[in-house]
Scaffold this active site. Structure first.
Site, mmCIF file in Angstrom:
data_model
loop_
_atom_site.group_PDB
_atom_site.id
_atom_site.type_symbol
_atom_site.label_atom_id
_atom_site.label_comp_id
_atom_site.label_asym_id
_atom_site.label_seq_id
_atom_site.Cartn_x
_atom_site.Cartn_y
_atom_site.Cartn_z
ATOM 1 N N ASP A 118 0.050 8.967 4.926
ATOM 2 C CA ASP A 118 -0.514 8.296 3.751
ATOM 3 C C ASP A 118 0.563 8.025 2.707
ATOM 4 O OD1 ASP A 118 -2.338 7.198 1.986
ATOM 5 O OD2 ASP A 118 -2.947 9.116 1.161
ATOM 6 N N ASP A 123 -0.316 -0.020 0.998
ATOM 7 C CA ASP A 123 -0.837 1.313 1.270
ATOM 8 C C ASP A 123 -1.192 1.472 2.743
ATOM 9 O OD1 ASP A 123 -1.820 3.909 0.643
ATOM 10 O OD2 ASP A 123 -3.857 3.133 0.623
#
Length: 480
Positions: free
Chosen positions: A146, A354
């Site tokens: 992440d 992201d």
């Protein structure tokens, strides 16, 4: 002369009509082929064993195999239900994400929080979809990758509350290199910047540093801030600071925890800066059960397998969102037609790149322009009702393959991200009776746009924190 005067406008008119027609035809030829049968077979494929992910060292870079979690958590009984639930979870995550951003902006907070590793598609946790396997304190742990988080954490024994995971829980007592971080250390004080929450002193003697991270939807992890020896493939990191989670709850599938690739001092990127120079990249694979991508740590581009040159754009500095990776989006082209609107221009508008968010989110005005142009070019196919955040959907069950308009994101510095054919449509139903444009609108114009991992498939995305730039190149993701 009179005849020539009358004839000239006619000649010019004919010339313009001809060339405008040619231009229109050439624009609409910018399409790509999506094989529907191939996709449908993928959705019903068997579940591979993701516990044996590979790694290697090549030309000074560490390369980790990367997989998607959908094929590593558990057998999927109902693919349609899973695909639909994934969208709902993604929307919850993005709302939480936007809340974090607004809190950082309005409160004045500055954060929210070459080695190649196999990168795999993991089953959708929340917004966190891709996993790698690393070794921590002598134990293999499978963690979600992440870029929107900073602190790496794993579930630990003894555990007050832990979700089910595939691998054994990390046991600090079995690692001779494990240490707890003291409460009064600068490392403990770094938690505020990395997670948005200050370190908490435990009742131990001497007191150790406790961390707490909430993901906004009820998911959280709470435990001891610790350090241990980390192996990223063959690369060794001594005294790697991580969270030893004693109390964890949320949609994390069967992963051991999470790998934080954000920009704070506690992120893996910062902690391995002397080894890899603050540079990492990944290529996210599709949902094919045999597909695997790679997470590459290090700045040696010779180990990339990109089929187009890497185009770079600068990272946009934003003191209030300094842990995120932001770029200036200057335009979007659909089928070669560049969208027009107030959201584009030389100055561009900020967009966050992201790996955790699934579906790309655009401001309402930009999304409307994209949707209108896409529907205009993708005409003649039966439309159906939308689902969840996706409102532009079609019934393609009667087709073996379709030609769909290409999609290109343009960034400051003439950088481009050419969205792969597998990242344009989202299959809500595996029989292709409900296939939707895989882009969604934000709720408000002032929210930060996000490039999700669905549109990053089969793209080499390079994060160079040293030179403060982001790079994009076409690449068919393969660990081998």
């Amino acid at each position: 002369m009179v005849g020539s005067t009358l004839l000239l406008p006619l000649i010019l008119s004919t010339f313009l009509i001809h060339h405008l027609s040619v231009a229109k035809v050439s624009i609409h030829r910018e399409k790509t082929v999506l094989s529907l049968n191939k996709f449908q077979r993928k959705q019903h494929s068997g579940i591979p064993n993701c516990s044996s992910q590979k790694s290697r060292r090549e030309n000074g870079a560490t390369i980790l195999e990367m997989k998607h979690r959908d094929y590593c958590s558990r057998p999927v009984v109902d693919w349609n239900e899973m695909l639909q639930k994934r969208l709902i979870s993604d929307e919850i995550q993005v709302r939480s994400f936007q809340s974090r951003i607004k809190y950082a902006v309005y409160s004045g907070m500055e954060d929210l929080s070459n080695s190649q590793i196999p990168l795999t598609l993991g089953s959708k946790l929340q917004t966190l979809n891709y996993i790698v396997t690393v070794e921590l304190g002598g134990l293999n742990v499978t963690v979600i990758v992440d870029t929107g988080s900073d602190l790496t954490w794993v579930q630990c024994q003894p555990c007050k509350l832990c979700y089910n995971q595939r691998n054994r829980l990390f046991n600090p007592l079995k690692s001779p290199s494990y240490k707890s971080v003291s409460c009064d250390s600068p490392t403990c004080q770094s938690l505020q910047f990395a997670t948005g929450n200050s370190g908490i002193c435990s009742g131990n003697s001497p007191p150790i540093c406790n961390y707490f991270i909430s993901y906004g939807d009820g998911s959280y992890t709470h435990g001891d801030l610790s350090s241990d020896r980390l192996h990223l493939g063959t690369a060794r990191v001594d005294n790697f600071v991580f969270g030893c989670g004693r109390n964890n709850r949320g949609l994390f599938g069967k992963a051991s925890g999470l790998m934080g690739l954000g920009r704070s001092d506690l992120s893996l990127v910062s902690q391995t800066n002397t080894l890899f120079g603050g540079v990492f990249s990944y290529c996210l694979p599709s949902t094919d059960d045999s597909a695997s991508g790679s997470l590459i740590l290090g700045d040696n581009s010779s180990v990339y397998k990109n089929s187009s040159p890497i185009s770079y754009t600068r990272m946009i500095p934003n003191p209030q969102l300094s842990n995120f990776y932001l770029a200036n989006l200057t335009g979007i082209s659909i089928g070669g037609v560049e969208l027009q609107g107030p959201g584009f221009g030389n100055s561009g508008n900020e967009i966050l790149v992201d790996s955790g968010t699934v579906i790309t989110r655009l401001s309402p005005s930009v999304y409307r322009a994209l949707k209108d142009e896409f529907v205009k070019q993708f005409s003649g196919f039966p439309s159906v009702h939308g689902f969840s955040i996706l409102d532009t959907c079609f019934n393609l069950s009667g087709y073996k393959e379709v030609n769909i308009p290409t999609m290109t994101l343009h960034f400051e510095g003439d950088a481009e991200l050419n969205v792969d054919v597998t990242g344009i449509f989202y299959f809500v139903k595996t029989d292709a009776s409900q296939v939707c444009l895989a882009i969604a609108s934000l709720s408000y114009e002032d929210e930060i746009a996000i490039i999700g991992n669905y549109q990053q498939r089969n793209i080499r995305v390079v994060y160079d924190t040293k030179a403060s730039k982001l790079g994009f190149a076409k690449e068919t993701c393969s660990f081998m």
